[in-house]
Design a protein around this motif. Structure first.
Motif, PDB file in Angstrom:
ATOM      1  N   SER A 141     -15.272  23.501  -1.596  1.00 55.91           N
ATOM      2  CA  SER A 141     -14.570  23.623  -0.275  1.00 55.91           C
ATOM      3  C   SER A 141     -13.328  22.707  -0.390  1.00 55.91           C
ATOM      4  CB  SER A 141     -15.577  22.967   0.869  1.00 55.91           C
ATOM      5  OG  SER A 141     -16.697  23.717   0.760  1.00 55.91           O
ATOM      6  N   ASN A 142     -12.416  23.365   0.335  1.00 52.47           N
ATOM      7  CA  ASN A 142     -11.045  22.606   0.669  1.00 52.47           C
ATOM      8  C   ASN A 142     -10.375  22.263  -0.553  1.00 52.47           C
ATOM      9  OD1 ASN A 142      -9.174  21.730   2.498  1.00 52.47           O
ATOM     10  ND2 ASN A 142      -9.769  19.624   2.544  1.00 52.47           N
ATOM     11  N   LYS A 143     -10.592  22.914  -1.618  1.00 54.70           N
ATOM     12  CA  LYS A 143     -10.076  22.454  -2.858  1.00 54.70           C
ATOM     13  C   LYS A 143      -9.120  23.599  -3.360  1.00 54.70           C
ATOM     14  CE  LYS A 143     -13.700  19.948  -5.394  1.00 54.70           C
ATOM     15  NZ  LYS A 143     -14.236  19.442  -4.131  1.00 54.70           N
ATOM     16  N   THR A 144      -8.073  23.299  -4.117  1.00 50.36           N
ATOM     17  CA  THR A 144      -6.978  24.158  -4.690  1.00 50.36           C
ATOM     18  C   THR A 144      -7.770  24.880  -5.894  1.00 50.36           C
ATOM     19  OG1 THR A 144      -6.026  22.472  -6.052  1.00 50.36           O
ATOM     20  CG2 THR A 144      -5.218  22.581  -3.905  1.00 50.36           C
ATOM     21  N   VAL A 145      -6.834  25.734  -6.451  1.00 50.59           N
ATOM     22  CA  VAL A 145      -7.517  26.204  -7.580  1.00 50.59           C
ATOM     23  C   VAL A 145      -7.724  25.356  -8.863  1.00 50.59           C
ATOM     24  CG1 VAL A 145      -7.115  28.058  -9.319  1.00 50.59           C
ATOM     25  CG2 VAL A 145      -6.585  28.604  -7.069  1.00 50.59           C
ATOM     26  N   ASN A 146      -6.814  24.615  -9.065  1.00 52.54           N
ATOM     27  CA  ASN A 146      -6.709  23.850 -10.219  1.00 52.54           C
ATOM     28  C   ASN A 146      -8.078  22.518  -9.811  1.00 52.54           C
ATOM     29  OD1 ASN A 146      -4.774  24.876 -11.604  1.00 52.54           O
ATOM     30  ND2 ASN A 146      -3.223  23.437 -10.806  1.00 52.54           N
ATOM     31  N   GLN A 147      -8.195  22.026  -8.564  1.00 52.98           N
ATOM     32  CA  GLN A 147      -9.245  21.233  -8.228  1.00 52.98           C
ATOM     33  C   GLN A 147     -10.334  21.910  -8.309  1.00 52.98           C
ATOM     34  OE1 GLN A 147      -7.867  20.201  -4.235  1.00 52.98           O
ATOM     35  NE2 GLN A 147      -6.772  18.582  -4.894  1.00 52.98           N
ATOM     36  N   ALA A 148     -10.602  23.110  -7.972  1.00 52.39           N
ATOM     37  CA  ALA A 148     -11.733  24.006  -8.050  1.00 52.39           C
ATOM     38  C   ALA A 148     -12.260  23.862  -9.408  1.00 52.39           C
ATOM     39  CB  ALA A 148     -11.734  25.236  -7.548  1.00 52.39           C
TER      40      ALA A 148
ATOM     41  N   HIS B   4     -16.585  25.634 -20.813  1.00 51.81           N
ATOM     42  CA  HIS B   4     -15.427  25.545 -19.674  1.00 51.81           C
ATOM     43  C   HIS B   4     -14.781  26.734 -19.382  1.00 51.81           C
ATOM     44  CE1 HIS B   4     -13.749  25.960 -23.933  1.00 51.81           C
ATOM     45  NE2 HIS B   4     -12.415  26.238 -23.141  1.00 51.81           N
ATOM     46  N   LEU B   5     -14.022  26.699 -18.335  1.00 52.45           N
ATOM     47  CA  LEU B   5     -13.453  27.757 -17.766  1.00 52.45           C
ATOM     48  C   LEU B   5     -12.025  28.295 -18.911  1.00 52.45           C
ATOM     49  CD1 LEU B   5     -12.792  27.052 -14.081  1.00 52.45           C
ATOM     50  CD2 LEU B   5     -14.190  29.035 -15.069  1.00 52.45           C
ATOM     51  N   GLN B   6     -12.233  29.423 -19.266  1.00 52.64           N
ATOM     52  CA  GLN B   6     -10.875  29.769 -20.126  1.00 52.64           C
ATOM     53  C   GLN B   6      -9.576  29.893 -19.419  1.00 52.64           C
ATOM     54  OE1 GLN B   6     -12.121  33.603 -21.734  1.00 52.64           O
ATOM     55  NE2 GLN B   6     -13.086  32.627 -23.535  1.00 52.64           N
ATOM     56  N   SER B   7      -9.585  30.163 -18.440  1.00 50.53           N
ATOM     57  CA  SER B   7      -8.434  30.111 -17.250  1.00 50.53           C
ATOM     58  C   SER B   7      -8.875  29.988 -15.835  1.00 50.53           C
ATOM     59  CB  SER B   7      -7.618  31.525 -17.663  1.00 50.53           C
ATOM     60  OG  SER B   7      -8.384  32.712 -17.020  1.00 50.53           O
ATOM     61  N   THR B   8      -7.695  30.129 -15.168  1.00 50.06           N
ATOM     62  CA  THR B   8      -7.906  29.886 -13.739  1.00 50.06           C
ATOM     63  C   THR B   8      -7.518  31.146 -13.162  1.00 50.06           C
ATOM     64  OG1 THR B   8      -5.807  29.115 -13.361  1.00 50.06           O
ATOM     65  CG2 THR B   8      -7.562  27.482 -13.595  1.00 50.06           C
ATOM     66  N   THR B   9      -7.379  32.024 -13.823  1.00 49.09           N
ATOM     67  CA  THR B   9      -6.985  33.741 -13.165  1.00 49.09           C
ATOM     68  C   THR B   9      -8.012  34.061 -12.169  1.00 49.09           C
ATOM     69  OG1 THR B   9      -5.780  34.041 -15.162  1.00 49.09           O
ATOM     70  CG2 THR B   9      -6.257  36.074 -13.798  1.00 49.09           C
ATOM     71  N   ALA B  10      -9.327  34.027 -12.647  1.00 44.79           N
ATOM     72  CA  ALA B  10     -10.401  34.535 -11.403  1.00 44.79           C
ATOM     73  C   ALA B  10     -10.353  33.842 -10.177  1.00 44.79           C
ATOM     74  CB  ALA B  10     -11.719  34.594 -12.428  1.00 44.79           C
ATOM     75  N   LEU B  11     -10.307  32.464 -10.535  1.00 39.68           N
ATOM     76  CA  LEU B  11     -10.244  31.568  -9.383  1.00 39.68           C
ATOM     77  C   LEU B  11      -8.943  31.827  -8.231  1.00 39.68           C
ATOM     78  CD1 LEU B  11     -10.954  28.083 -10.627  1.00 39.68           C
ATOM     79  CD2 LEU B  11     -12.556  29.485  -9.570  1.00 39.68           C
ATOM     80  N   ALA B  12      -7.905  31.965  -8.853  1.00 38.98           N
ATOM     81  CA  ALA B  12      -6.734  32.259  -8.173  1.00 38.98           C
ATOM     82  C   ALA B  12      -6.938  33.696  -7.237  1.00 38.98           C
ATOM     83  CB  ALA B  12      -5.564  32.783  -8.891  1.00 38.98           C
ATOM     84  N   LYS B  13      -7.649  34.793  -8.002  1.00 41.04           N
ATOM     85  CA  LYS B  13      -8.157  35.969  -7.603  1.00 41.04           C
ATOM     86  C   LYS B  13      -8.858  35.802  -6.424  1.00 41.04           C
ATOM     87  CE  LYS B  13      -9.838  40.720  -8.754  1.00 41.04           C
ATOM     88  NZ  LYS B  13     -10.332  41.581  -9.807  1.00 41.04           N
ATOM     89  N   LEU B  14      -9.869  34.998  -6.616  1.00 43.19           N
ATOM     90  CA  LEU B  14     -10.946  34.753  -5.478  1.00 43.19           C
ATOM     91  C   LEU B  14     -10.037  33.945  -4.301  1.00 43.19           C
ATOM     92  CD1 LEU B  14     -13.942  33.230  -7.223  1.00 43.19           C
ATOM     93  CD2 LEU B  14     -13.867  35.448  -6.159  1.00 43.19           C
TER      94      LEU B  14
END
Length: 461
Positions: A48-55, A88-98
């Motif tokens: 909640s209320n987090k940026t992609v990197n924070q998430a 760990h996450l390999q990348s934040t691509t999927a988070l950005a998509k969400l």
């Protein structure tokens, strides 16, 4: 009354305006500052209320501290911590998509309950392969202690038939298969894996034994034929069945039995070392023993070649691997091209393709110690202007020049011109015989040399 009513509506309008302003500002906040809506869950992590990197940071923290479970039929078989796996996450691509998929205008609804992010979008999660392999190997070893191992399939060859008893799979777990399954589960963000038959150890012998049974059947149904010197025959199916061996997951032939069979064939069909029946020109049918002419099986090589041929499971007709001279497929021991040396009549005859091409008187070896050796030989060399060297009976050495030289054995005996002989034929050899060679008139020897090819049999009797 009118004043109070107006005042109330103004208060309501002001409230609505304030709510709209708050709604608009908050919507702008989530839409333009790229933050996840309230009560948004990604897996087991509240972002909640987090940026992609924070998430991503929060998810990595959760991934490194969670427990992973192996279950079956509703029961937990084993658990382990992901702390040592470096998940760990390999990348934040999927988070950005969400983030892009969420509707910023719907943020008020999120206060009424948690919302799981789109489950169709899989996060790319990786882990330490070596560490995971080690943990799974340890867990698998412990679990398999109380699980049933599979049994291998059995192949039997009896009464010329192949029977197959399938093996059982058991329920022991394959460490390699389980490692792959857990790796996939972790990569999808799962925290548990239901163990199924797909990760069981599959007895490789089931499929393999089926294939070998099919191959064994093909071998027993093949037609294994020979053409040995013009004699055709088929190896009995029962014989091949007795050779066939299934052991340690492989199909082969008993080499001792195959070699014994090849040895028996060699004993029956070889011509080398056997007495040869021959129809002579002047003395009728005679039996001639001795000499180096003839062929035999290369037993060891033929055993290996026959084994390889049979194991292909395809019908065949083969000729044996042989050594020596005179092998043919016309059922001929000597053939119809040969040199005949009749010691008794002191004559030599040359036949080519069954026709007499030359006859001449000769002088053979001086009896009894230098007589020309009886046997069937062959011309293994031809040489012009040779010097023949040897030792006389009295021990003196000689070196005699000849114009034509055709050796036939391994001791120095051969056919050559003899200019020193005053006469040929008759009984002259009894007192003036050679040292063992076939002395031939110089006028005839050029014709002999031309007619007789290398490898031509020479029958001395």
């Amino acid at each position: 009354m009118r004043y109070k009513s107006t005042h109330r509506w103004r208060f309501i309008e002001l409230g609505l305006a304030l709510i709209f302003i708050i709604y608009a500002i908050t919507t702008y906040h989530f839409a333009n500052r790229n933050r996840f809506l309230p009560n948004t869950q990604i897996g087991a992590t509240n972002v909640s209320n987090k940026t992609v990197n924070q998430a991503a940071t929060a998810i990595n923290r959760t991934l490194s501290q969670q427990k992973f479970s192996l279950t079956q039929n509703g029961k937990t078989l084993a658990t382990f911590s992901t702390q040592k796996l470096g998940v760990h996450l390999q990348s934040t691509t999927a988070l950005a998509k969400l983030m892009q998929q969420q509707n910023a205008w719907s943020w008020p609804l999120r206060f009424f309950g948690n919302a799981q992010a789109d489950t169709k979008t899989k996060l790319a999660i990786s882990s330490d392969k070596a560490a995971l392999t080690s943990i799974i190997a340890e867990k698998t070893t412990a679990l398999n202690k109380t699980r049933q191992a599979g049994s291998a399939g059995k192949l039997q060859i009896k009464n010329d038939k192949v029977t197959l008893q399938n093996g059982t799979a058991g329920n022991q777990i394959s460490a390699a298969k389980l490692t792959n399954a857990v790796t996939a589960a972790l990569a999808s963000g799962d925290t548990s894996l239901a163990v199924t038959k797909t990760v069981y150890t599959t007895p490789s012998t089931n499929t393999q034994t089926h294939q070998l049974a099919k191959k064994a059947t093909a071998i027993l149904n093949e037609r294994a034929a020979y053409n040995v010197g013009g004699t055709h025959f088929t190896i009995p199916k029962q014989k091949i069945a007795s050779w066939l061996v299934y052991q340690n997951g492989t199909l082969t032939l008993n080499q001792n039995l195959v070699q014994a069979y090849v040895t028996a064939l060699n004993h029956k069909y070889r011509t080398y070392g056997k007495t040869k029946t021959f129809k002579s020109t002047l003395r009728g049918t005679v039996s001639v023993s001795g000499g180096l002419y003839g062929w035999s099986f290369r037993v060891a090589d033929e055993t290996a070649a026959l084994t390889a041929q049979i194991l292909k499971g395809k019908s065949f007709t083969r000729q044996p691997l042989v050594q020596g001279t005179g092998y043919n497929t016309n059922k001929q021991v000597i053939g119809n091209t040969y040199v005949e040396v009749d010691k008794q009549n002191q004559k030599m005859f040359i036949y080519v393709n069954g026709k007499l091409k030359l006859k001449t008187n000769v002088v053979t070896g001086l009896p009894p110690k230098q007589t020309t050796t009886t046997g069937v030989w062959s011309v293994w060399a031809k040489k012009r202007n040779a010097t023949l060297k040897g030792t006389e009976l009295d021990g003196t050495k000689y070196a005699t020049k000849v114009s034509y030289w055709m050796p036939i054995d391994d001791t120095g005996i051969g056919i050559h011109d003899a200019s020193w002989q005053p006469t040929f034929g008759g009984t002259w050899y009894k007192t003036h015989g050679s040292n063992g060679c076939i002395n031939t008139p110089p006028s005839v020897m050029p014709k002999v040399y031309k007619l007789v090819a290398l490898g031509t049999p020479v029958i001395v009797f």
